[in-house]
Write a protein that holds these residues in place. Sequence first.
Motif, mmCIF file in Angstrom:
data_model
loop_
_atom_site.group_PDB
_atom_site.id
_atom_site.type_symbol
_atom_site.label_atom_id
_atom_site.label_comp_id
_atom_site.label_asym_id
_atom_site.label_seq_id
_atom_site.Cartn_x
_atom_site.Cartn_y
_atom_site.Cartn_z
ATOM 1 N N GLU A 1 26.755 -16.962 -15.327
ATOM 2 C CA GLU A 1 26.794 -18.324 -15.535
ATOM 3 C C GLU A 1 26.091 -18.427 -15.325
ATOM 4 N N LEU A 2 25.156 -20.165 -16.169
ATOM 5 C CA LEU A 2 23.647 -20.374 -15.942
ATOM 6 C C LEU A 2 23.742 -21.160 -14.667
ATOM 7 N N PHE A 3 22.155 -21.074 -13.287
ATOM 8 C CA PHE A 3 22.065 -21.759 -12.351
ATOM 9 C C PHE A 3 21.869 -22.586 -12.559
ATOM 10 N N SER A 4 22.030 -23.177 -11.334
ATOM 11 C CA SER A 4 22.155 -24.653 -11.011
ATOM 12 C C SER A 4 21.448 -24.853 -10.080
ATOM 13 N N GLU A 5 19.999 -25.840 -10.602
ATOM 14 C CA GLU A 5 19.962 -26.400 -8.850
ATOM 15 C C GLU A 5 20.557 -26.897 -8.254
ATOM 16 N N THR A 6 21.987 -27.937 -9.129
ATOM 17 C CA THR A 6 22.116 -28.781 -8.121
ATOM 18 C C THR A 6 23.375 -28.277 -7.203
ATOM 19 N N LYS A 7 23.707 -27.035 -7.631
ATOM 20 C CA LYS A 7 24.707 -26.068 -7.091
ATOM 21 C C LYS A 7 24.769 -25.893 -5.672
ATOM 22 N N MET B 1 32.768 -29.298 -3.360
ATOM 23 C CA MET B 1 32.854 -31.138 -4.057
ATOM 24 C C MET B 1 33.450 -31.572 -3.820
ATOM 25 N N GLU B 2 33.451 -33.646 -4.354
ATOM 26 C CA GLU B 2 34.081 -33.995 -4.104
ATOM 27 C C GLU B 2 34.367 -35.081 -5.618
ATOM 28 N N ASN B 3 35.383 -34.617 -6.351
ATOM 29 C CA ASN B 3 35.590 -36.146 -7.629
ATOM 30 C C ASN B 3 34.209 -35.386 -8.054
ATOM 31 N N ASN B 4 33.989 -34.181 -8.575
ATOM 32 C CA ASN B 4 33.503 -33.455 -9.755
ATOM 33 C C ASN B 4 31.581 -33.487 -8.434
ATOM 34 N N VAL B 5 31.451 -33.953 -7.605
ATOM 35 C CA VAL B 5 29.705 -34.017 -7.409
ATOM 36 C C VAL B 5 30.085 -32.899 -6.250
ATOM 37 N N VAL B 6 28.673 -32.838 -6.274
ATOM 38 C CA VAL B 6 28.369 -31.403 -5.184
ATOM 39 C C VAL B 6 27.953 -32.200 -3.856
ATOM 40 N N VAL B 7 28.542 -31.922 -2.683
ATOM 41 C CA VAL B 7 29.034 -32.687 -1.617
ATOM 42 C C VAL B 7 27.447 -31.266 -0.704
ATOM 43 N N LEU B 8 27.837 -30.223 -0.470
ATOM 44 C CA LEU B 8 26.960 -29.569 -0.410
ATOM 45 C C LEU B 8 26.531 -28.155 -0.936
ATOM 46 N N LYS B 9 25.326 -27.978 -1.378
ATOM 47 C CA LYS B 9 24.850 -26.784 -2.096
ATOM 48 C C LYS B 9 25.458 -25.569 -1.108
ATOM 49 N N GLY B 10 26.171 -24.589 -2.511
ATOM 50 C CA GLY B 10 26.357 -22.778 -1.609
ATOM 51 C C GLY B 10 24.378 -22.078 -2.074
ATOM 52 N N GLU B 11 25.192 -20.723 -2.356
ATOM 53 C CA GLU B 11 24.376 -19.541 -2.269
ATOM 54 C C GLU B 11 24.426 -19.105 -3.423
ATOM 55 N N ALA B 12 23.425 -18.494 -4.020
ATOM 56 C CA ALA B 12 23.865 -17.970 -5.385
ATOM 57 C C ALA B 12 22.194 -16.749 -5.449
ATOM 58 N N VAL B 13 22.957 -14.557 -6.323
ATOM 59 C CA VAL B 13 21.530 -15.140 -6.453
ATOM 60 C C VAL B 13 21.641 -14.533 -7.811
ATOM 61 N N THR B 14 20.395 -14.834 -8.429
ATOM 62 C CA THR B 14 19.641 -14.662 -9.621
ATOM 63 C C THR B 14 19.232 -13.190 -9.873
ATOM 64 N N LYS B 15 19.805 -12.219 -11.114
ATOM 65 C CA LYS B 15 19.107 -11.645 -11.398
ATOM 66 C C LYS B 15 19.105 -11.379 -13.532
ATOM 67 N N ARG B 16 18.186 -10.271 -13.427
ATOM 68 C CA ARG B 16 17.453 -10.616 -15.331
ATOM 69 C C ARG B 16 18.684 -9.675 -15.440
ATOM 70 N N GLY B 17 19.213 -9.956 -16.655
ATOM 71 C CA GLY B 17 19.968 -8.787 -16.965
ATOM 72 C C GLY B 17 21.542 -8.816 -15.621
ATOM 73 N N ALA B 18 21.867 -9.819 -16.069
ATOM 74 C CA ALA B 18 23.135 -9.868 -15.448
ATOM 75 C C ALA B 18 24.274 -9.903 -15.870
ATOM 76 N N LEU B 19 24.354 -10.225 -17.398
ATOM 77 C CA LEU B 19 25.582 -9.525 -17.482
ATOM 78 C C LEU B 19 25.749 -8.302 -18.087
ATOM 79 N N CYS B 20 24.421 -7.568 -18.251
ATOM 80 C CA CYS B 20 25.057 -6.839 -18.556
ATOM 81 C C CYS B 20 25.280 -5.541 -17.278
ATOM 82 N N CYS B 21 24.881 -5.735 -16.445
ATOM 83 C CA CYS B 21 24.647 -5.408 -14.684
ATOM 84 C C CYS B 21 26.546 -5.529 -14.306
#
Length: 488
Positions: free
Chosen positions: A400-406, A429-449
Amino acid sequence: MADGLRRLVGAESGRVMQEKLESWYRDYEINSCDQNLNRCCEIIELNSQIQGQLFTILNETSREGGHYAGMETIKTRLLPWLGTSCATSGRLFETNSSLIQDSIEKEKQLRELDINQTCQLQELQEELTSTRLQLNRVQQDLAKTQLALEDAKTKSASTLLAAEDEIIQLKAALKTSCAQEKDALKKLDRLNDYEQQIQILRDEISILDAQKSVLRSRLARSRSPSPTSRSLSPLRLRSCSPGRARRTNASRRSGLLARFGDIYAEERLDAETLLRTYISDMEMVRRIIYIAAVESFHAAKMAYRQFKIRVRETLSLGHSGPESLEDAVLDYIVRHEDLYDVQASVNEVIRCMNINPKISFPPEIDFIVISTLIRELCRVAFSMQTLIPPLDIAFSTDGELFSETKYHRSLDSDFTAVLVAYHVWPALMENNVVVLKGEAVTKRGALCCRRSRSKSRSRSCSRNSSPLRCRHLSRSCSPSLRSGSPRR
């Protein structure tokens, strides 16, 4: 002419040459051949310098006398001397040079012969030394081999005896373990029966509590004052304060947020360290923890719905009061959160993780090793459902597209990439509003991988798993489970 003669006299070349001759004469007997030759060459060079200066003076003197002055002297004295000295010196030089050359060649041949003989002698000595060393090594190796052979014979005999004893012990241990396994299975069956009975008793206790509260309310109404005074009470009863769940909502929300952050900072890292002892792939470890968090929220929400349905059915039998039935149900759940069967949710999470195609685990180990993390997540997720509004984790999928707010990016991420390769921790989340951010790893070619990983896992499933297992996975895994997202 006078200047040249003055310089010659001032240089004292003749006296220097005389002193060199005398010194050479004194040291001739004690000098070596090379030293005497060097002295002679030095004197010859000095004599040639003096002769050159004298010829220069002779030339200048003859010029001062005119064209024909001094011709007789030059003819009668200089020219005959030059011819005689040149012939004599030429013959002597040729003879001496030939003798010197012969001696040098003979000395060179002797030196070469000595060098060759010395080299051959050294080579022979080295070959002899190396041969002796090799012989000593062969003898030592032979002795060691004989000792090793004797030790091997002794050890093989003792090992054979020990192996026989060990086989006997293993057979006895196998019989004991089989008997213990049977006893354990029986105990497990009894334990399951006990758990079912405990659950039944808990449900009965909750029903009895509800009936008790109903009886108390009826008793209070029976003891209430006359209708005259009762006619004044409805307004006061309707204006009572909200239930306990609503009053403590803010404090419980802040406590649960802090606890969720503590789980991320402590229990998650402990589980990660524990998994690294069995799995070397850091990405797989993170995927296991993330899917455990997602499945824990799903199992806790399902358990909350079932528990809420049971409580509503029980309280609806005799509910009467100023607060609504939903508030009464919520208050009851908040007061009796200890009735939540968290172990059943943990078992459900582990079952869902075992059939998840995105993660794998060594066959000798089970996901139960991270049951502590799963239990804490289930408890927090169950308590978050009692909030108004409830807290839940964000929907997510790989690629998915990386979101700085999430999410925050992990330190090993490619900060120029815009797609999420995989998630480390879910966002709250609380009512579709971010309360605490999570953590994700972004890489190029994520879909291919992601596609290549899914193909490789499907091939490994077809090679290593039975057809019944593959069909079970294809039927059991829903799209939300395959994407690692929470099922709603």
